[in-house]
Scaffold this motif. Structure first.
Motif, PDB file in Angstrom:
ATOM      1  N   VAL A   1      40.049  27.717  41.011  1.00 16.98           N
ATOM      2  CA  VAL A   1      39.853  27.238  42.382  1.00 16.98           C
ATOM      3  C   VAL A   1      39.847  28.412  43.345  1.00 16.98           C
ATOM      4  O   VAL A   1      38.990  28.499  44.229  1.00 16.98           O
ATOM      5  N   VAL A   2      40.772  29.319  43.173  1.00 17.37           N
ATOM      6  CA  VAL A   2      40.831  30.493  44.043  1.00 17.37           C
ATOM      7  C   VAL A   2      39.532  31.295  43.929  1.00 17.37           C
ATOM      8  O   VAL A   2      38.929  31.672  44.935  1.00 17.37           O
ATOM      9  N   LEU A   3      39.086  31.531  42.702  1.00 16.97           N
ATOM     10  CA  LEU A   3      37.890  32.352  42.495  1.00 16.97           C
ATOM     11  C   LEU A   3      36.612  31.652  42.946  1.00 16.97           C
ATOM     12  O   LEU A   3      35.732  32.278  43.530  1.00 16.97           O
ATOM     13  N   GLU A   4      36.500  30.351  42.693  1.00 20.28           N
ATOM     14  CA  GLU A   4      35.282  29.616  43.029  1.00 20.28           C
ATOM     15  C   GLU A   4      35.105  29.418  44.525  1.00 20.28           C
ATOM     16  O   GLU A   4      33.994  29.259  45.006  1.00 20.28           O
ATOM     17  N   HIS A   5      36.204  29.406  45.257  1.00 17.91           N
ATOM     18  CA  HIS A   5      36.109  29.184  46.695  1.00 17.91           C
ATOM     19  C   HIS A   5      36.219  30.479  47.494  1.00 17.91           C
ATOM     20  O   HIS A   5      36.556  30.469  48.677  1.00 17.91           O
ATOM     21  N   GLY A   6      35.923  31.571  46.820  1.00 22.17           N
ATOM     22  CA  GLY A   6      35.885  32.851  47.515  1.00 22.17           C
ATOM     23  C   GLY A   6      37.227  33.341  47.995  1.00 22.17           C
ATOM     24  O   GLY A   6      37.291  34.155  48.919  1.00 22.17           O
ATOM     25  N   GLY A   7      38.286  32.850  47.392  1.00 26.23           N
ATOM     26  CA  GLY A   7      39.611  33.306  47.786  1.00 26.23           C
ATOM     27  C   GLY A   7      39.762  34.793  47.541  1.00 26.23           C
ATOM     28  O   GLY A   7      39.143  35.360  46.644  1.00 26.23           O
ATOM     29  N   THR A   8      40.534  35.411  48.349  1.00 27.87           N
ATOM     30  CA  THR A   8      40.749  36.841  48.185  1.00 27.87           C
ATOM     31  C   THR A   8      42.077  37.079  47.502  1.00 27.87           C
ATOM     32  O   THR A   8      43.040  36.341  47.709  1.00 27.87           O
ATOM     33  N   MET A   9      42.095  38.081  46.689  1.00 23.42           N
ATOM     34  CA  MET A   9      43.327  38.488  46.041  1.00 23.42           C
ATOM     35  C   MET A   9      43.845  39.689  46.811  1.00 23.42           C
ATOM     36  O   MET A   9      43.300  40.791  46.688  1.00 23.42           O
ATOM     37  N   ALA A  10      44.842  39.471  47.623  1.00 19.85           N
ATOM     38  CA  ALA A  10      45.367  40.544  48.463  1.00 19.85           C
ATOM     39  C   ALA A  10      45.896  41.689  47.604  1.00 19.85           C
ATOM     40  O   ALA A  10      45.786  42.850  47.978  1.00 19.85           O
ATOM     41  N   ASP A  11      46.441  41.357  46.464  1.00 15.44           N
ATOM     42  CA  ASP A  11      47.012  42.372  45.581  1.00 15.44           C
ATOM     43  C   ASP A  11      46.374  42.223  44.206  1.00 15.44           C
ATOM     44  O   ASP A  11      46.878  41.508  43.346  1.00 15.44           O
ATOM     45  N   LEU A  12      45.241  42.885  44.002  1.00  7.60           N
ATOM     46  CA  LEU A  12      44.477  42.760  42.768  1.00  7.60           C
ATOM     47  C   LEU A  12      45.284  43.133  41.518  1.00  7.60           C
ATOM     48  O   LEU A  12      45.200  42.416  40.512  1.00  7.60           O
ATOM     49  N   PRO A  13      46.094  44.187  41.523  1.00 12.12           N
ATOM     50  CA  PRO A  13      46.891  44.488  40.320  1.00 12.12           C
ATOM     51  C   PRO A  13      47.838  43.346  39.942  1.00 12.12           C
ATOM     52  O   PRO A  13      48.023  43.057  38.761  1.00 12.12           O
ATOM     53  N   VAL A  14      48.409  42.678  40.935  1.00 15.83           N
ATOM     54  CA  VAL A  14      49.299  41.546  40.644  1.00 15.83           C
ATOM     55  C   VAL A  14      48.494  40.395  40.051  1.00 15.83           C
ATOM     56  O   VAL A  14      48.907  39.769  39.075  1.00 15.83           O
ATOM     57  N   PHE A  15      47.326  40.116  40.619  1.00 18.13           N
ATOM     58  CA  PHE A  15      46.452  39.051  40.109  1.00 18.13           C
ATOM     59  C   PHE A  15      46.066  39.344  38.664  1.00 18.13           C
ATOM     60  O   PHE A  15      46.110  38.463  37.811  1.00 18.13           O
ATOM     61  N   ARG A  16      45.689  40.591  38.388  1.00 17.30           N
ATOM     62  CA  ARG A  16      45.323  40.992  37.027  1.00 17.30           C
ATOM     63  C   ARG A  16      46.492  40.796  36.071  1.00 17.30           C
ATOM     64  O   ARG A  16      46.315  40.315  34.945  1.00 17.30           O
ATOM     65  N   GLU A  17      47.682  41.155  36.491  1.00 17.66           N
ATOM     66  CA  GLU A  17      48.870  40.992  35.646  1.00 17.66           C
ATOM     67  C   GLU A  17      49.141  39.514  35.368  1.00 17.66           C
ATOM     68  O   GLU A  17      49.483  39.138  34.248  1.00 17.66           O
ATOM     69  N   GLU A  18      48.988  38.670  36.390  1.00 19.80           N
ATOM     70  CA  GLU A  18      49.180  37.231  36.202  1.00 19.80           C
ATOM     71  C   GLU A  18      48.193  36.684  35.171  1.00 19.80           C
ATOM     72  O   GLU A  18      48.560  35.868  34.318  1.00 19.80           O
ATOM     73  N   LEU A  19      46.957  37.132  35.236  1.00 25.74           N
ATOM     74  CA  LEU A  19      45.955  36.679  34.265  1.00 25.74           C
ATOM     75  C   LEU A  19      46.246  37.218  32.872  1.00 25.74           C
ATOM     76  O   LEU A  19      46.036  36.512  31.879  1.00 25.74           O
ATOM     77  N   THR A  20      46.767  38.421  32.785  1.00 22.42           N
ATOM     78  CA  THR A  20      47.142  38.984  31.487  1.00 22.42           C
ATOM     79  C   THR A  20      48.257  38.160  30.856  1.00 22.42           C
ATOM     80  O   THR A  20      48.231  37.865  29.655  1.00 22.42           O
ATOM     81  N   VAL A  21      49.224  37.776  31.652  1.00 24.44           N
ATOM     82  CA  VAL A  21      50.315  36.923  31.167  1.00 24.44           C
ATOM     83  C   VAL A  21      49.760  35.571  30.710  1.00 24.44           C
ATOM     84  O   VAL A  21      50.146  35.057  29.660  1.00 24.44           O
ATOM     85  N   LEU A  22      48.835  35.020  31.470  1.00 27.97           N
ATOM     86  CA  LEU A  22      48.225  33.741  31.110  1.00 27.97           C
ATOM     87  C   LEU A  22      47.490  33.847  29.777  1.00 27.97           C
ATOM     88  O   LEU A  22      47.608  32.955  28.925  1.00 27.97           O
ATOM     89  N   VAL A  23      46.743  34.922  29.579  1.00 32.87           N
ATOM     90  CA  VAL A  23      46.038  35.101  28.305  1.00 32.87           C
ATOM     91  C   VAL A  23      47.043  35.187  27.156  1.00 32.87           C
ATOM     92  O   VAL A  23      46.835  34.601  26.087  1.00 32.87           O
TER      93      VAL A  23
END
Length: 69
Positions: A21-43
């Motif tokens: 939802v965040v990605l499809e609606h053009g949401g911004t990730m204020a802290d890209l390294p944190v977003f990347r880490e969250e996705l790594t944990v999810l994987v």
């Protein structure tokens, strides 16, 4: 164990849906390294979930159906 896997499945679905939802609606990730880490944990959670499901299927085949020789 099946119930636990189903609960994990719902949790994982919710997490994935939230990120999409965040990605499809053009949401911004204020802290890209944190977003990347969250996705790594999810994987990592997805990999462990898949392994648990595979183990359960193997056990059901091996024990309940007598799949071993």
């Amino acid at each position: 164990r099946v119930t636990r896997l189903l609960e994990e499945h719902r949790d994982l679905y919710g997490a994935i849906h939230g990120y999409l939802v965040v990605l499809e609606h053009g949401g911004t990730m204020a802290d890209l390294p944190v977003f990347r880490e969250e996705l790594t944990v999810l994987v990592g959670r997805l990999v462990r979930h898949r392994q648990k499901g595979g183990d359960l299927v193997y056990e059901a085949y091996d024990v309940d159906l007598g799949g071993s020789d």
